[in-house]
Design a protein around this motif. Structure first.
Motif, PDB file in Angstrom:
ATOM      1  N   SER A  87       0.850  -1.184   0.000  1.00 55.15           N
ATOM      2  CA  SER A  87       0.000   0.000   0.000  1.00 55.15           C
ATOM      3  C   SER A  87       0.887   1.236   0.000  1.00 55.15           C
ATOM      4  N   VAL A  88       0.533   2.214  -0.847  1.00 59.64           N
ATOM      5  CA  VAL A  88       1.319   3.435  -0.970  1.00 59.64           C
ATOM      6  C   VAL A  88       0.378   4.616  -1.205  1.00 59.64           C
ATOM      7  N   VAL A  89       0.713   5.762  -0.599  1.00 53.18           N
ATOM      8  CA  VAL A  89      -0.014   7.002  -0.854  1.00 53.18           C
ATOM      9  C   VAL A  89       0.806   7.772  -1.873  1.00 53.18           C
ATOM     10  N   ASP A  90       0.192   8.108  -3.005  1.00 59.76           N
ATOM     11  CA  ASP A  90       0.950   8.787  -4.057  1.00 59.76           C
ATOM     12  C   ASP A  90       1.134  10.272  -3.754  1.00 59.76           C
ATOM     13  N   LYS A  91       1.850  10.962  -4.627  1.00 60.17           N
ATOM     14  CA  LYS A  91       2.178  12.378  -4.400  1.00 60.17           C
ATOM     15  C   LYS A  91       0.946  13.273  -4.390  1.00 60.17           C
ATOM     16  N   TYR A  92      -0.187  12.765  -4.832  1.00 58.93           N
ATOM     17  CA  TYR A  92      -1.426  13.543  -4.825  1.00 58.93           C
ATOM     18  C   TYR A  92      -2.314  13.212  -3.630  1.00 58.93           C
ATOM     19  N   GLY A  93      -1.840  12.299  -2.760  1.00 53.24           N
ATOM     20  CA  GLY A  93      -2.614  11.936  -1.579  1.00 53.24           C
ATOM     21  C   GLY A  93      -3.577  10.786  -1.794  1.00 53.24           C
ATOM     22  N   ILE A  94      -3.501  10.118  -2.949  1.00 52.13           N
ATOM     23  CA  ILE A  94      -4.376   8.983  -3.233  1.00 52.13           C
ATOM     24  C   ILE A  94      -3.718   7.701  -2.726  1.00 52.13           C
ATOM     25  N   THR A  95      -4.474   6.892  -1.983  1.00 51.48           N
ATOM     26  CA  THR A  95      -3.964   5.623  -1.487  1.00 51.48           C
ATOM     27  C   THR A  95      -4.225   4.532  -2.518  1.00 51.48           C
ATOM     28  N   TRP A  96      -3.154   3.824  -2.862  1.00 54.22           N
ATOM     29  CA  TRP A  96      -3.208   2.713  -3.796  1.00 54.22           C
ATOM     30  C   TRP A  96      -2.795   1.445  -3.069  1.00 54.22           C
ATOM     31  N   GLN A  97      -3.641   0.423  -3.166  1.00 51.78           N
ATOM     32  CA  GLN A  97      -3.300  -0.893  -2.636  1.00 51.78           C
ATOM     33  C   GLN A  97      -3.071  -1.803  -3.848  1.00 51.78           C
ATOM     34  N   PHE A  98      -2.106  -2.688  -3.703  1.00 55.10           N
ATOM     35  CA  PHE A  98      -1.816  -3.659  -4.759  1.00 55.10           C
ATOM     36  C   PHE A  98      -1.918  -5.047  -4.160  1.00 55.10           C
ATOM     37  N   SER A  99      -2.618  -5.931  -4.870  1.00 57.06           N
ATOM     38  CA  SER A  99      -2.805  -7.275  -4.341  1.00 57.06           C
ATOM     39  C   SER A  99      -2.715  -8.286  -5.488  1.00 57.06           C
ATOM     40  N   MET A 100      -1.914  -9.308  -5.264  1.00 59.01           N
ATOM     41  CA  MET A 100      -1.759 -10.353  -6.280  1.00 59.01           C
ATOM     42  C   MET A 100      -2.684 -11.505  -5.962  1.00 59.01           C
ATOM     43  N   TYR A 101      -3.343 -11.989  -6.991  1.00 58.50           N
ATOM     44  CA  TYR A 101      -4.153 -13.177  -6.818  1.00 58.50           C
ATOM     45  C   TYR A 101      -3.573 -14.278  -7.687  1.00 58.50           C
ATOM     46  N   GLU A 102      -3.839 -15.492  -7.305  1.00 59.66           N
ATOM     47  CA  GLU A 102      -3.365 -16.643  -8.076  1.00 59.66           C
ATOM     48  C   GLU A 102      -4.576 -17.381  -8.625  1.00 59.66           C
ATOM     49  N   HIS A 103      -4.416 -17.901  -9.800  1.00 56.81           N
ATOM     50  CA  HIS A 103      -5.510 -18.658 -10.417  1.00 56.81           C
ATOM     51  C   HIS A 103      -5.644 -20.014  -9.773  1.00 56.81           C
TER      52      HIS A 103
END
Length: 141
Positions: free
Chosen positions: A125-141
């Motif tokens: 999870s990271v907050v970008d330079k504009y203040g937007i929080t981005w979460q990244f999640s990997m899924y497996e098939h």
């Protein structure tokens, strides 16, 4: 390119269960499966307050064909209304997650570094330079 999806994640300040049950009725969805903070493996370095164990750590509803995810804020973390929505990128491509995460963190602030968790093979999870929080999640098939 692998399939990517973008999902909304909404945080609440202790009333997530009530809100999700309400949204479930409004949008006529299946009953939500709720994971609480008390369901998480114990961390010897952090004692979870008893009153926090029933708070929602994660749940989701399918609304109009799209997944909307919900949780209460982590015990002790403040909730600022307006900042309680984040975008979650879900993919099966670890390289894609790493590249986007690293670009956003260059001028942003990492909330949680990319790592394997008990809920995702690769998550960050990271907050970008504009203040937007981005979460990244990997899924497996």
């Amino acid at each position: 390119m692998n399939s990517l999806s973008l999902q909304v994640y909404i945080n609440f300040d202790g009333n997530c269960r009530e809100a999700v049950e309400y949204y479930s009725k409004v949008f006529k969805t299946d009953k939500p499966e709720i994971m609480t903070f008390g369901d998480a493996p114990e961390d010897p370095g952090f004692s979870l307050p008893e009153e926090s164990k029933n708070l929602v750590m994660h749940t989701q509803l399918i609304i109009s064909g799209d997944i909307v995810m919900f949780s209460d804020t982590f015990p002790g973390m403040p909730l600022v209304k307006g900042n309680n929505i984040s975008l979650t990128v879900v993919t099966d491509d670890m390289d894609e997650i790493t590249e986007a995460f690293n670009q956003l963190k260059a001028e942003g602030k990492v909330e949680m570094d990319l790592q394997e968790t008990f809920w995702s093979k690769y998550y960050g999870s990271v907050v970008d330079k504009y203040g937007i929080t981005w979460q990244f999640s990997m899924y497996e098939h």
